[in-house]
Design an enzyme around this catalytic site. Structure first.
Site, PDB file in Angstrom:
ATOM      1  N   HIS A 127     110.164  83.817  36.190  1.00 57.49           N
ATOM      2  CA  HIS A 127     108.984  84.387  35.514  1.00 57.49           C
ATOM      3  C   HIS A 127     107.781  83.432  35.586  1.00 57.49           C
ATOM      4  O   HIS A 127     106.954  83.401  34.679  1.00 57.49           O
ATOM      5  CB  HIS A 127     109.289  84.719  34.061  1.00 57.49           C
ATOM      6  CG  HIS A 127     110.356  85.759  33.892  1.00 57.49           C
ATOM      7  ND1 HIS A 127     110.125  87.102  34.104  1.00 57.49           N
ATOM      8  CD2 HIS A 127     111.664  85.656  33.554  1.00 57.49           C
ATOM      9  CE1 HIS A 127     111.248  87.781  33.885  1.00 57.49           C
ATOM     10  NE2 HIS A 127     112.195  86.932  33.561  1.00 57.49           N
ATOM     11  N   ASN A 173     112.338  93.320  30.297  1.00 55.09           N
ATOM     12  CA  ASN A 173     111.929  93.562  31.681  1.00 55.09           C
ATOM     13  C   ASN A 173     111.398  94.984  31.816  1.00 55.09           C
ATOM     14  O   ASN A 173     111.493  95.784  30.883  1.00 55.09           O
ATOM     15  CB  ASN A 173     113.119  93.380  32.636  1.00 55.09           C
ATOM     16  CG  ASN A 173     113.540  91.938  32.788  1.00 55.09           C
ATOM     17  OD1 ASN A 173     112.735  91.019  32.680  1.00 55.09           O
ATOM     18  ND2 ASN A 173     114.824  91.726  33.027  1.00 55.09           N
TER      19      ASN A 173
END
Length: 739
Positions: free
Chosen positions: A83, A155
């Site tokens: 990320h 997500n």
């Protein structure tokens, strides 16, 4: 020199002993050796964390899990291990006031408005990679509640590749650039990822999600968010229920084409972050609704799958989503590093009324997130960084540490105490104290997976069944692209074999594009994620039989539930093609109509500066055909005007602009002579652009007639039928050639 007896050797002797070196390391890559810990202990099971019962909570004593994840968390500094490529914005969350029976969490009660910070990200790429990689997107929201920080960490895909956190380092090591050459960046199309996938059948469900249009969102504002794991909500009376969290975007769920994503990466690798920034700056604030699927405790085992298995979702046909509030992002960051880069999300940051389930992936990640922040942000005081500070007051005995900023007074830093009348004191539940959910666990301490988790293919088949024909075509193309970059033939074959367990037609179409046939199954499935001394049959999934055959919520076609009621054109980017001699009056009228409907327009011309219209009117060009591309826009309009269109027809970049927009199935409109550019852009072997689906032409140059039709086409987003029609035409040609 004479060899000393091993028992009398020092540590240094053993390290430098060539014979023990040979015994311990026949090959540097470990081939032929037993799996060990970093202390040399041989490992019996590296695929399952130690739990209290096969569906029980993960135990802190699992030193194998802690060593593996701790090492993984600390591998890179200062960039996030995953990320890393992200963008954030501030906003607020407003509760609808209908959650009182579900949870005591204050931010979900009637009248509650809570400041938030949201961060969106890709997963595999580094900070410098493209926004448009085919990837999962992180969806994290920090709630600054009156009861403390609550971090929603999720997500844009509701399921995960693996079932147990102990396998997480392996997954990320497989998908990251290969360590011997650091290639490829921000891409899963390589040998190590598919080597892992092809022998980890539990990954097949999420693989199809990533290979679908969900892996290429049009905008961060146009993607869903999911909590992935099963959590608990607990109300004021102490009643606990299982929940799955959902974020539903107000602007619908939309994607881009794969070829388009590749071109966007070349034209504007910051496409997603620029889009989010620009929309907030212009006042077109993105919005999502937060919803939950609620499962009563007594219904925990009623489904044909385990709700604690993170590779599974709960079809909305079985459990509808209840909306509890909305999030609005209305302020960009002032400093990217201080806010977006230093924000720290931790799954363990919860508030009273929200608690955890025994999901083994969630249990391991609870440890991992905090451990990662301790390393990445320098120590235990990362909560004092402004973006991470709680609005609720902080009182405890924690002192000192790297970069401590709070100056605590007094001599008491422990509890219980009487020197300070036992303050700060523990809070009762009635005083807002957090109380863990009381769950009885009576089971053997064991390193094993629950048999209810041994179902690897049914929901992958459900996802495949739920896609429209064009969405299926995109999945097939994506897998052909990905596996076409895999150099090891055996890895390709194993992956196709796994696809065959999901759906034979899917596997056949992928194999056909790779010039191979489906390998013989022989009644067995390849799964190497089995403990060394276990019976492989105990880890073999049954046939792919979904609980429901089709779930409309899994499709993002124009008529799916995700988009059915979202028919406006707010924030859509419209390119207007024109140059000197264009009908400026008609352009101005159309721009006014589109912008009143919420769209944003830009004039693309052969030159910058002023465009001189056919009637002497003037208008400013925003871009040239060399400085922008059709992939950066949602729709294209070609203005009328004889001289303008004649010049555009002779400009190969202008012709290609229209060709690409048509190929990528975007809405196209043209007035009067503008239709000539559409004709010039038609390839001799292709379907005519004029008259095609999603193309609006008004030869009479009546903008008031054309505009409503064009707006309706833009609201449809894409006309994927063009691509499907072309593919079917190609299949027919190939079939005729074979015959």
């Amino acid at each position: 020199m004479e060899q000393k007896p091993l028992a009398k050797q020092t540590h240094e002797d053993v390290v430098s002993n060539p014979k023990t070196d040979e015994l311990a390391q026949n090959r540097e890559d470990g081939y032929g050796q037993f799996l060990t810990t970093n202390q040399g202990l041989r490992v019996n099971d590296d695929q399952n964390s130690l739990k209290d019962g096969d569906r029980g909570p993960t135990l802190l004593e699992d030193f194998l899990l802690r060593e593996k994840i701790t090492h993984f968390d600390h591998e890179r500094i200062p960039e996030r291990v995953i990320h890393a490529r992200g963008v954030g914005a501030h906003g607020y969350f407003e509760a609808y006031g209908n959650a009182t029976d579900l949870t005591r969490a204050a931010f979900l009660q009637p009248g509650a408005v809570t400041p938030i910070f949201a961060r969106f990200s890709t997963v595999a790429g580094s900070r410098g990679s493209s926004d448009m990689a085919r990837d999962v997107r992180g969806f994290a929201v920090k709630f600054y509640t009156e009861e403390g920080i609550y971090d929603f960490v999720g997500n844009d895909i509701p399921v995960f590749f693996i079932q147990d956190a102990i396998k997480f380092p392996d997954l990320i090591h497989a998908v990251k650039p290969e360590p011997h050459n650091e290639i490829p960046q921000a891409a899963s199309a390589h040998d190590t990822f598919y080597d892992f996938i092809s022998i980890t059948p539990e990954s097949m469900h999420m693989l199809l999600w990533v290979m679908s249009d969900r892996g290429l969102p049009r905008s961060l504002r146009m993607m869903e968010g999911f909590g992935v794991h099963t959590y608990r909500l607990i109300n004021a009376e102490g009643k606990s229920r299982f929940v799955k969290f959902h974020w539903k975007p107000k602007q619908g769920v939309h994607s881009v084409a794969w070829e388009e994503a590749q071109q966007i990466s070349g034209n504007d690798p910051d496409f997603h972050r620029r889009d989010l920034w620009s929309c907030i700056e212009s006042g077109a604030y993105p919005e999502w609704e937060l919803g939950v699927q609620v499962i009563e405790e007594e219904d925990e085992m009623k489904f044909g799958f385990d709700i604690l298995d993170a590779t599974k979702l709960i079809p909305e046909e079985l459990v509808p989503v209840q909306m509890l509030g909305k999030m609005v992002l209305n302020r960009n960051v002032d400093n990217y590093f201080a806010e977006t880069e230093q924000v720290a999300f931790c799954l363990s940051h919860v508030v009273p009324g929200i608690n955890f389930s025994n999901d083994p992936l969630l249990q391991g990640r609870l440890f991992s997130y905090l451990d990662t922040q301790l390393k990445r942000l320098g120590g235990p005081n990362f909560h004092e960084i402004p973006i991470n500070r709680s609005l609720a007051p902080i009182h405890n005995g924690q002192r000192d540490g790297h970069m401590r900023q709070t100056i605590n007074k007094g001599n008491v830093a422990y509890g219980p105490n009487l020197l300070n009348d036992n303050f700060p004191k523990q809070a009762k539940q009635s005083e807002g104290g957090f109380v863990s959910n009381h769950t009885r666990v009576d089971a053997a301490k064991i390193r094993r997976r629950s048999k209810s988790f041994i179902d690897f293919y049914s929901q992958a088949k459900l996802f495949w069944n739920s896609q429209t024909e064009i969405e299926k075509l995109h999945i097939v193309k994506a897998l052909r692209f990905e596996l076409g970059h895999v150099q090891t033939l055996d890895v390709r074959m194993r992956t196709v074999l796994q696809l065959a367990q999901v759906d034979h037609d899917l596997a056949h179409r992928v194999a056909e594009g790779l010039g191979m046939s489906i390998p013989a199954v022989n009644g067995t499935q390849l799964n190497l994620n089995v403990p060394a001394d276990a019976n492989p049959a105990d880890y073999q999934s049954g046939p792919a039989k979904p609980t429901v055959e089709n779930s409309a919520a899994l499709s993002i076609s124009a008529d799916s539930p995700a988009n059915a009621d979202k028919k406006d054109i707010k924030t859509r980017q419209i390119a207007i093609l024109a140059t000197d001699g264009a009908d400026v009056a008609a352009i101005s009228e159309l721009m006014k109509t589109l912008m009143e409907a919420g769209a944003q327009t830009a004039i693309v011309a052969t030159h910058l500066g002023t465009i001189k219209g056919k009637d002497g009117q003037e208008i400013m060009a925003n871009w040239t055909f060399q400085s922008t591309s059709s992939v950066l826009f949602d729709a294209v309009y070609v203005a009328g005007g004889v001289h303008s269109v004649q010049m555009l027809v002779q400009d190969t970049d202008a012709v290609r602009f229209v060709q690409d927009a048509f190929k990528h199935c975007k809405p196209i409109a043209a007035s009067a002579e503008g239709a000539d550019l559409l004709k010039a852009a038609t390839h001799p072997s292709a379907t005519d652009i004029v008259g095609a689906e999603g193309v609006v032409v008004d030869t009479g140059n009546m903008v008031n007639k054309l505009a409503p039709q064009f707006i309706q086409a833009i609201a449809h987003h894409r006309f994927w039928g063009r691509e499907l029609k072309a593919a079917q035409k190609m299949e027919a040609i190939l079939a005729e050639a074979v015959n």
